[in-house]
Design a protein around this motif. Structure first.
Motif, PDB file in Angstrom:
ATOM      1  N   ARG A 102      47.909  52.796  64.411  1.00 22.56           N
ATOM      2  CA  ARG A 102      46.581  52.187  64.526  1.00 22.56           C
ATOM      3  C   ARG A 102      45.541  53.222  64.912  1.00 22.56           C
ATOM      4  NH1 ARG A 102      49.258  47.525  67.656  1.00 22.56           N
ATOM      5  NH2 ARG A 102      48.554  45.618  66.646  1.00 22.56           N
ATOM      6  N   GLY A 147      32.075  72.223  80.359  1.00 23.32           N
ATOM      7  CA  GLY A 147      32.282  70.981  79.636  1.00 23.32           C
ATOM      8  C   GLY A 147      31.386  69.863  80.107  1.00 23.32           C
ATOM      9  N   ARG A 162      45.949  42.723  72.835  1.00 29.79           N
ATOM     10  CA  ARG A 162      45.178  42.932  74.047  1.00 29.79           C
ATOM     11  C   ARG A 162      45.532  41.934  75.146  1.00 29.79           C
ATOM     12  NH1 ARG A 162      41.410  46.292  75.359  1.00 29.79           N
ATOM     13  NH2 ARG A 162      41.476  47.190  73.287  1.00 29.79           N
ATOM     14  N   THR A 165      43.964  57.551  77.880  1.00 29.12           N
ATOM     15  CA  THR A 165      43.225  58.416  78.805  1.00 29.12           C
ATOM     16  C   THR A 165      44.169  58.805  79.932  1.00 29.12           C
ATOM     17  OG1 THR A 165      42.441  56.430  79.905  1.00 29.12           O
ATOM     18  CG2 THR A 165      40.998  57.434  78.268  1.00 29.12           C
ATOM     19  N   VAL A 205      36.783  70.453  75.935  1.00 30.51           N
ATOM     20  CA  VAL A 205      37.689  69.317  76.093  1.00 30.51           C
ATOM     21  C   VAL A 205      37.936  68.757  74.705  1.00 30.51           C
ATOM     22  CG1 VAL A 205      37.178  68.589  78.429  1.00 30.51           C
ATOM     23  CG2 VAL A 205      35.692  67.870  76.586  1.00 30.51           C
ATOM     24  N   CYS A 206      39.004  68.008  74.576  1.00 30.78           N
ATOM     25  CA  CYS A 206      39.318  67.394  73.290  1.00 30.78           C
ATOM     26  C   CYS A 206      38.247  66.359  72.971  1.00 30.78           C
ATOM     27  CB  CYS A 206      40.696  66.731  73.380  1.00 30.78           C
ATOM     28  SG  CYS A 206      41.137  65.841  71.903  1.00 30.78           S
ATOM     29  N   ILE A 253      36.726  43.181  84.400  1.00 28.39           N
ATOM     30  CA  ILE A 253      36.521  44.182  83.360  1.00 28.39           C
ATOM     31  C   ILE A 253      35.183  43.955  82.683  1.00 28.39           C
ATOM     32  CG2 ILE A 253      37.355  44.996  81.153  1.00 28.39           C
ATOM     33  CD1 ILE A 253      40.165  44.106  82.301  1.00 28.39           C
ATOM     34  N   PHE A 307      48.615  42.834  76.958  1.00 30.40           N
ATOM     35  CA  PHE A 307      48.305  43.977  77.810  1.00 30.40           C
ATOM     36  C   PHE A 307      47.733  43.506  79.130  1.00 30.40           C
ATOM     37  CE2 PHE A 307      48.105  48.235  78.383  1.00 30.40           C
ATOM     38  CZ  PHE A 307      47.742  49.018  77.312  1.00 30.40           C
ATOM     39  N   LEU A 308      46.716  42.658  79.005  1.00 25.85           N
ATOM     40  CA  LEU A 308      46.039  42.196  80.199  1.00 25.85           C
ATOM     41  C   LEU A 308      46.985  41.359  81.050  1.00 25.85           C
ATOM     42  CD1 LEU A 308      42.557  41.170  78.789  1.00 25.85           C
ATOM     43  CD2 LEU A 308      43.112  43.105  80.239  1.00 25.85           C
ATOM     44  N   LYS A 315      29.500  57.300  80.633  1.00 23.91           N
ATOM     45  CA  LYS A 315      30.924  57.069  80.428  1.00 23.91           C
ATOM     46  C   LYS A 315      31.481  58.065  79.399  1.00 23.91           C
ATOM     47  CE  LYS A 315      34.254  53.491  79.478  1.00 23.91           C
ATOM     48  NZ  LYS A 315      34.399  52.176  78.884  1.00 23.91           N
ATOM     49  N   PHE A 316      32.550  58.699  79.799  1.00 22.67           N
ATOM     50  CA  PHE A 316      33.182  59.675  78.914  1.00 22.67           C
ATOM     51  C   PHE A 316      34.669  59.706  79.201  1.00 22.67           C
ATOM     52  CE2 PHE A 316      33.470  63.187  76.168  1.00 22.67           C
ATOM     53  CZ  PHE A 316      34.182  64.204  76.771  1.00 22.67           C
ATOM     54  N   GLN A 317      35.476  59.791  78.179  1.00 24.49           N
ATOM     55  CA  GLN A 317      36.926  59.844  78.368  1.00 24.49           C
ATOM     56  C   GLN A 317      37.432  58.740  79.274  1.00 24.49           C
ATOM     57  OE1 GLN A 317      37.826  63.871  79.684  1.00 24.49           O
ATOM     58  NE2 GLN A 317      38.461  64.374  77.613  1.00 24.49           N
ATOM     59  N   GLY A 318      36.838  57.588  79.148  1.00 25.66           N
ATOM     60  CA  GLY A 318      37.383  56.437  79.854  1.00 25.66           C
ATOM     61  C   GLY A 318      36.867  56.203  81.253  1.00 25.66           C
ATOM     62  N   GLU A 345      38.867  57.293  71.106  1.00 28.78           N
ATOM     63  CA  GLU A 345      39.668  58.108  72.021  1.00 28.78           C
ATOM     64  C   GLU A 345      40.285  57.260  73.126  1.00 28.78           C
ATOM     65  OE1 GLU A 345      36.429  58.013  71.900  1.00 28.78           O
ATOM     66  OE2 GLU A 345      35.882  57.431  73.939  1.00 28.78           O
ATOM     67  N   ASP A 346      39.993  55.960  73.144  1.00 27.42           N
ATOM     68  CA  ASP A 346      40.485  55.126  74.228  1.00 27.42           C
ATOM     69  C   ASP A 346      40.825  53.725  73.715  1.00 27.42           C
ATOM     70  OD1 ASP A 346      39.161  54.126  77.521  1.00 27.42           O
ATOM     71  OD2 ASP A 346      41.119  53.852  76.563  1.00 27.42           O
ATOM     72  N   PHE A 347      42.107  53.481  73.527  1.00 28.31           N
ATOM     73  CA  PHE A 347      42.567  52.163  73.122  1.00 28.31           C
ATOM     74  C   PHE A 347      43.027  51.371  74.342  1.00 28.31           C
ATOM     75  CE2 PHE A 347      43.593  51.616  68.389  1.00 28.31           C
ATOM     76  CZ  PHE A 347      42.572  52.444  68.002  1.00 28.31           C
ATOM     77  N   GLY A 348      42.640  51.845  75.500  1.00 27.72           N
ATOM     78  CA  GLY A 348      43.055  51.152  76.712  1.00 27.72           C
ATOM     79  C   GLY A 348      42.137  49.989  77.034  1.00 27.72           C
ATOM     80  N   VAL A 349      42.331  49.449  78.211  1.00 23.52           N
ATOM     81  CA  VAL A 349      41.593  48.278  78.628  1.00 23.52           C
ATOM     82  C   VAL A 349      40.089  48.530  78.681  1.00 23.52           C
ATOM     83  CG1 VAL A 349      41.216  46.878  80.696  1.00 23.52           C
ATOM     84  CG2 VAL A 349      43.510  47.226  79.825  1.00 23.52           C
ATOM     85  N   GLN A 350      39.697  49.743  78.959  1.00 25.22           N
ATOM     86  CA  GLN A 350      38.280  50.089  79.046  1.00 25.22           C
ATOM     87  C   GLN A 350      37.669  50.362  77.683  1.00 25.22           C
ATOM     88  OE1 GLN A 350      36.099  51.025  82.137  1.00 25.22           O
ATOM     89  NE2 GLN A 350      37.349  49.220  82.413  1.00 25.22           N
ATOM     90  N   GLY A 351      38.470  50.418  76.673  1.00 33.38           N
ATOM     91  CA  GLY A 351      37.944  50.722  75.345  1.00 33.38           C
ATOM     92  C   GLY A 351      37.355  49.489  74.690  1.00 33.38           C
ATOM     93  N   ASP A 352      36.746  49.707  73.527  1.00 30.82           N
ATOM     94  CA  ASP A 352      36.151  48.585  72.807  1.00 30.82           C
ATOM     95  C   ASP A 352      37.212  47.810  72.042  1.00 30.82           C
ATOM     96  OD1 ASP A 352      32.942  50.077  71.848  1.00 30.82           O
ATOM     97  OD2 ASP A 352      33.729  49.316  73.750  1.00 30.82           O
ATOM     98  N   LEU A 353      36.882  46.579  71.730  1.00 27.55           N
ATOM     99  CA  LEU A 353      37.774  45.781  70.898  1.00 27.55           C
ATOM    100  C   LEU A 353      37.557  46.170  69.437  1.00 27.55           C
ATOM    101  CD1 LEU A 353      37.191  42.363  72.625  1.00 27.55           C
ATOM    102  CD2 LEU A 353      39.312  43.684  72.628  1.00 27.55           C
TER     103      LEU A 353
END
Lengths: 707, 480
Positions: A412, B171, B13, A12, A584-585, B27, B16-17, B459-462, A432-440
């Motif tokens: 991945r 959008g 993960r 993101t 948006v994408c 979180i 990362f953390l 929540k959208f796009q993070g 769309e989000d493999f970051g910390v806020q994304g799901d496992l």
């Protein structure tokens, strides 16, 4: 760049535009370092650039041969100075000066255009000075048709003025990249009020006050689309004119109209005249040679006292017009034309982004484009643990970095998305989000294994799909039990095979395919399947397409992905089935299940047409009602009907048939609603009943749902 | 060959953390909070439109937004400026326009005094001009007139998008979608968010009533006033409602068979979607058919049955809200009076007022007499206003350009009655301190519905999004 990183790395990145990312390890500085890779487009916010690039794919040697021949003939048509040429020029000057003194004067009458037609949706507007200006859409090519009522009399010639305008590129002749134009054909027709068709007026000659080398005015009347007249609009930003003499005078009575075509069909996109004016004359003698004021002035000066510019001008005009060199000139033009034709035949156009020189990129303080911070160089974020492998830092090296084997995320993210396509949900739900806020991931080892396998297979998508569909997991029955629902409500543990409603475009595709109506044609411009009237009514459209031009013929039955996309008023069928609006994408689509969608598949004319197609398909097979029912059901549900399903459908058919037998008017109504052209020699009563059955079959959950 | 295991163990993960130094607890908390209000998308499709309780006790249950597309000239209708009248036809003071950008005119334009006669009405002494007709004065004691509403946008599409979606580009979900998302739908057989349009077109198309990134069930459904009220509502000619019923019964049996075989709960949802579609085939025409309303109601609204009229749509709005619809948006255009023969103030505005004011006032009166005004919020507004300076030529085709300060009025739903809020300077140019901006308006509307604009998120796009983006405050001064 946000889209690139969302798609390939599920990052993101947009969250780091104004400040450091709040959750993931992207700094704002890194955002602009990535930006620096992309900061070399040549796009202008006000448009005017071309998205197409012409590529020569033919025989290079052959092209070289053409080029040398052209060069050889050019040297003959434009000989270097020698005493012979010098003498010839002197003689010519004397003759020319005399001709100038004896020139006829011409009165021009400006034409007031009645109708202005563009072949490519440009808006042509008549101005107060009776010139015509192109506004609105700026297509690559266009042909203008002007219809006007000329003054009565006998017309001997017509003049085309090529006019500049401040809205043109560089204030020159057109709205293309460089302001230049190429007029490939100028045609005049006359239409007597009592005649059925217009007659073409023969043009005997044309002169222009300025032409670009290689693009003389003769190219506009030679019936050849590869040659045309250009007035060097990329260099000279001045008004120009060309005049076309009629072979014989054109008689204009009351009610006669003149139709003029301006065609732009060369291989240069966006070289379309932006503003012009037409005038006619009855003058008996029209100059067959144009001598611009500059030339006249230069000729008047004693040759020994001319300045270099004047000397050049006179010589240029001499070379271009002296009868002595006429044959050489003609041969040279012919060779040029042949070369151009050869090039055009062996070229293709492609849509491309033009890469310009990289601009300097700065961190934008708080994302404000007016507050530039430090300058940055292209670089990749540190969080991925992989630095750029190459010296050069450009889009290509960034792309190579994205697919580098040591890049942990790309594979991945990609296999996760493909998994989502096949299973209806992803291993990592937030695809769309493999970051910390994304799901496992629900199955981390599976994801890793698929990713590693994918990379090892050299990113073989078909291989990946093969692996997935050949797996026992995928081939499980999608039947579920209460127990499974209790333990695995949303099938995240994959206790059953996938089952989900297909995407919007596929709803259309499978419906048409079942009906036997889907066109297999690939490619081409977008098409316009039926859409209810007035969908675009709530829009403010100033230029371009104002109404939905419903496709006919094969284009009416193309795949859903070819549907024209208007983001401010998406086609209702696409909207009803959750197609994104593309502002948006969007990586994952929703999957709604609404009454509006139900109404769509029941009553949308396009779907009714498909029901009619399916009905005909069912009627064509050998057999009785039960066979037809079975056949139709199998086409829709990919399995044979159970005995209950068979019975229910047969009963419904008999019921509908009885109704239609008793009500012939309804039969007619339905046939007319469901067919563009009703079929002949068919039992309409039966057909009507089968249409309703087909309509019902096409609405089954089993039809619209995969699995 | 790279060791695949090595590759894939990179960036687990935990690593990362660890590197990020984040507190896992923080979180988890944020994702829990997120789950609270923005439902898991899959669950949301279960019963996305089921009525939900707001964050706190609401004053209003429904909203009717009368959207005057193109921007009416507030200085000729509601915002009376004597100074402007005095300085009529004089060049606008440079101090006002220095550094400003305009849509079309230049900074050295002339001021245009109000073109119609103003009088005061009601207990608050509300100024209204003759052009709005005699209907508006009749409701002066019921409405809250709000001057000096301001926006940063001065072109139609971005301004309309800002007003309805909280952002000047497309959008994002519209106000009606947010409201329906937050509160669900009380209407049985009708969509929760309905849009109708009369007059000339709108500016931002479906985006002004679209769902944006919210689940599509929250989209505004356009009821068209000619042809089918809802797209694809009618059966094709040749299939009458009895046959359609039989077909649906057949479909239901088939789908039920499928369910018995496979057990997928979505099949049940599809069965009910078709049933709802069938019910809409009768409920919507029933709703649209205003002929059953008594004569005095028709006279009140000035309806013209069978025609596309704003007055008809106002009556329909009341009927919709009566049946529990959450958000009704009525678009009417084209108010964009730049001057010239097509849309100017002296000729076009009287016509547009004639087309709309009776219906708007009738709506307020009708809701009041039915006891519905207290829980229905009526808003009359547009995307921006018009300049104190003239555009075009002085005369009977004069106009005004786009302007960032404008006037709206609201009625019912908990706003003060017979009240005037906010204002502009003596020339009607700049808004005064304390006036609402567009985000404040959105926050206040949500507040009246019992929703905290900072808590109604998705929540959208993070990240979490909300209608007011990162702005807006509730303006308590107008709350009754």
């Amino acid at each position: 760049m946000d889209t690139t990183f969302t798609v390939w790395l599920a990052a993101t990145l947009g969250c780091a535009q104004c400040h450091n990312h709040k959750y993931d390890e992207f700094s704002q500085r890194e955002y602009y370092q990535i930006y620096a890779f992309f900061n070399n487009t040549t796009e202008r916010a006000t448009g005017g650039e071309s998205e197409t690039l012409s590529l020569f794919l033919g025989d290079e040697c052959e092209l070289e041969r053409h080029k040398s021949e052209v060069e050889r003939l050019r040297a003959m048509a434009e000989p270097a100075d020698n005493s012979e040429v010098f003498a010839a020029q002197q003689k010519w000057e004397v003759e020319t000066r005399e001709a100038i003194t004896n020139e006829p004067s011409v009165t021009w009458l400006t034409l007031d255009p009645d109708r202005l037609i563009s072949s490519a949706a440009t808006t042509l507007r008549k101005q107060a000075d009776l010139s015509v200006r192109a506004t609105g859409a700026n297509p690559d090519f266009d042909n203008y048709t002007i219809v006007a009522d000329p003054p009565t009399g006998k017309l001997t010639a017509i003049r085309l003025e090529l006019l500049t305008h401040r809205s043109h590129t560089n204030g020159s002749h057109s709205r293309g990249e460089n302001g230049n134009t190429v007029l490939t054909e100028f045609e005049v027709f006359v239409n007597d009020s009592d005649a059925d068709t217009a007659t073409k007026v023969e043009i005997s000659g044309a002169v222009a006050d300025h032409s670009q080398e290689g693009h003389p005015i003769g190219g506009a009347i030679d019936g050849n689309t590869t040659s045309g007249w250009s007035a060097e609009g990329h260099i000279r930003r001045e008004n120009c004119s060309a005049l076309f003499t009629f072979a014989s005078p054109v008689e204009v009575k009351r009610g006669t109209s003149l139709i003029v075509n301006l065609k732009h069909e060369s291989r240069y996109p966006r070289h379309v005249i932006g503003r012009f004016r037409l005038s006619v004359t009855e003058s008996a003698e029209v100059p067959t040679l144009f001598r611009p004021p500059e030339l006249r002035a230069a000729l008047a000066v004693d040759p020994a006292r001319r300045n270099p510019h004047q000397r050049k001008l006179v010589r240029k005009h001499f070379i271009a017009t002296t009868p002595q060199l006429a044959a050489a000139r003609a041969e040279y033009q012919k060779a040029r034309q042949e070369m151009d034709e050869f090039t055009k035949e062996n070229s293709t156009t492609t849509m491309v982004m033009h890469e310009g020189p990289a601009r300097s990129t700065h961190v934008l303080t708080r994302g404000d484009f007016l507050t530039k911070g430090d300058e940055v160089q292209p670089d990749v974020p540190k969080v991925y643990g992989l630095s750029l492998q190459e010296e050069q830092r450009n889009r290509l090296t960034l792309a190579r970095w994205i697919v580098h084997p040591d890049q942990p995320l790309t594979a991945r993210v990609t296999v996760n998305r493909i998994w989502e396509v096949m299973f209806g949900q992803a291993i990592v739900n937030t695809s769309e989000d493999f970051g910390v806020q994304g799901d496992l991931p629900t199955h981390p080892q599976l994801l890793d294994w698929l990713a590693a396998d994918f990379v090892q297979s050299k990113w073989n998508f078909k291989g990946l799909l093969n692996t997935i569909v050949m797996s026992a997991t995928y081939q499980q029955s999608s039947a579920t039990t209460l127990k499974k629902l209790h333990h695995d409500r949303y099938n995240k543990l994959l206790t059953r095979g996938p089952r989900f409603r297909v995407e919007a475009e596929m709803v259309r595709d499978l419906t048409l395919e079942i009906a036997g109506m889907l066109s297999p044609k690939i490619g081409g411009p977008s098409v316009y399947p039926p859409q209810p009237d007035s969908i675009w009514e709530s829009l403010f459209i100033e230029a371009g397409l104002k109404e939905w031009p419903a496709s006919t013929g094969e284009d009416r039955y193309r795949r859903g992905i070819y549907t024209y996309y208007k983001r401010t008023a998406l086609h209702p069928m696409l909207r009803n089935f959750d197609a994104p609006n593309r502002n948006v994408c969007t990586v994952s689509r929703q999957r709604s299940n609404t009454p509006l969608a139900a109404l769509n598949t029941m009553n949308d004319p396009a779907f009714l047409e498909a029901a009619a197609g399916l009905a005909q398909r069912m009627m064509r097979i050998d057999g009785q009602t039960p066979d037809r029912v079975t056949y139709g059901f199998r086409l829709c549900a990919s399995r044979p009907p159970t005995s209950i399903e068979q019975t229910v459908l047969q009963e419904f058919f008999e019921n509908a048939l009885a109704r239609y037998k008793a009500n012939p008017q309804q039969v007619d109504n339905l046939i007319n609603s469901a067919f563009l052209t009703p079929p002949s020699q068919v039992d309409n009563v039966h057909l009507a009943a089968w249409i309703v059955v087909a309509n019902t079959l096409l609405n089954m959950d089993a039809t619209l749902t995969k699995g | 060959m790279h060791n695949q295991c090595e590759i894939v163990t990179k960036l687990r993960r935990r690593e990362f953390l660890g590197r990020a130094g984040f507190n896992v607890g923080a979180i988890a908390l944020s994702s829990m909070l997120a789950r609270n209000l923005c439902a898991d998308p899959v669950a949301a499709t279960r019963k996305p439109l089921a009525p939900r309780r707001p964050h706190f006790a609401p004053r209003a249950k429904s909203v009717i937004f009368l959207n005057m597309v193109g921007a009416p000239p507030q200085l000729d209708m509601f915002d009376y400026k004597t100074k402007l009248k005095q300085l009529h036809n004089q060049i606008v003071p440079e101090s006002l326009t220095k550094g400003e950008r305009f849509a079309f005119i230049n900074g050295d334009a002339k001021l245009l005094g109000p073109l119609f006669e103003f009088k005061q009405y009601g207990q608050a002494g509300m100024w209204m001009s003759s052009v709005v007709g005699h209907y508006m004065p009749e409701i002066a004691d019921d409405i809250c007139m709000i001057h000096g509403v301001h926006t940063e946008q001065f072109n139609h599409s971005p301004a309309a998008l800002l007003l309805f979606t909280g952002f000047p580009r497309s959008g994002r979900p519209s106000m009606g979608a947010w409201v329906t998302y937050g509160l669900g739908n009380e209407a049985q057989d009708l969509p929760g968010f309905v849009v109708m349009a009369t007059g000339r077109g709108g500016r931002c198309g479906v985006e002004c009533y679209g769902p944006g990134f919210l689940p599509t069930v929250y989209q505004g459904v356009q009821f068209r006033s000619h042809g089918e009220p809802v797209l694809f509502l009618n059966n094709p000619s040749g299939i009458d409602s009895k046959l359609r019923r039989d077909a649906l019964d057949t479909l239901r049996s088939l789908n039920q068979q499928e369910y018995d075989l496979l057990g997928d709960p979505e099949i049940q949802t599809r069965i009910s979607a078709y049933e709802m579609a069938y019910r809409m085939q009768t409920s919507v025409p029933d709703l649209i058919d205003i002929s059953s309303e008594p004569k005095h109601i028709h006279e009140l609204y000035g309806t013209e049955p069978g025609q596309r009229r704003f007055g008809n749509n106002c009556l329909l709005a009341r009927r919709l809200v009566e049946r529990g619809v959450r958000f009704v948006q009525l678009n009417h255009g084209e108010w964009d009076a730049h001057g010239g023969s097509r849309v100017n103030i002296p000729q076009t505005i009287p016509r547009l007022c004639g087309e709309t004011m009776q219906g708007a006032a009738a709506l307020v009166k009708d809701l009041k007499q039915r006891g519905m005004l207290d829980d229905t919020l009526v808003i009359w507004g547009s995307e921006f206003g018009r300049t104190p300076m003239l555009q075009g030529k002085l005369g009977d085709q004069v106009g005004r350009d786009h302007h960032k300060a404008f006037t709206i009025w609201m009625a019912g739903g908990g706003v003060k009655r017979g009240f005037i809020h906010g204002g502009t300077d003596e020339l009607g140019y700049k808004h005064l301190e304390g006036s609402l901006d567009v985000y404040d308006l959105q926050a206040t509307v949500l507040h009246l519905l019992g929703l905290d604009h900072e808590r109604l998120t998705y929540k959208f796009q993070g990240r979490q999004y909300r209608l007011t983006d990162v702005h807006g405050k509730v303006v308590r001064d107008i709350l009754g």
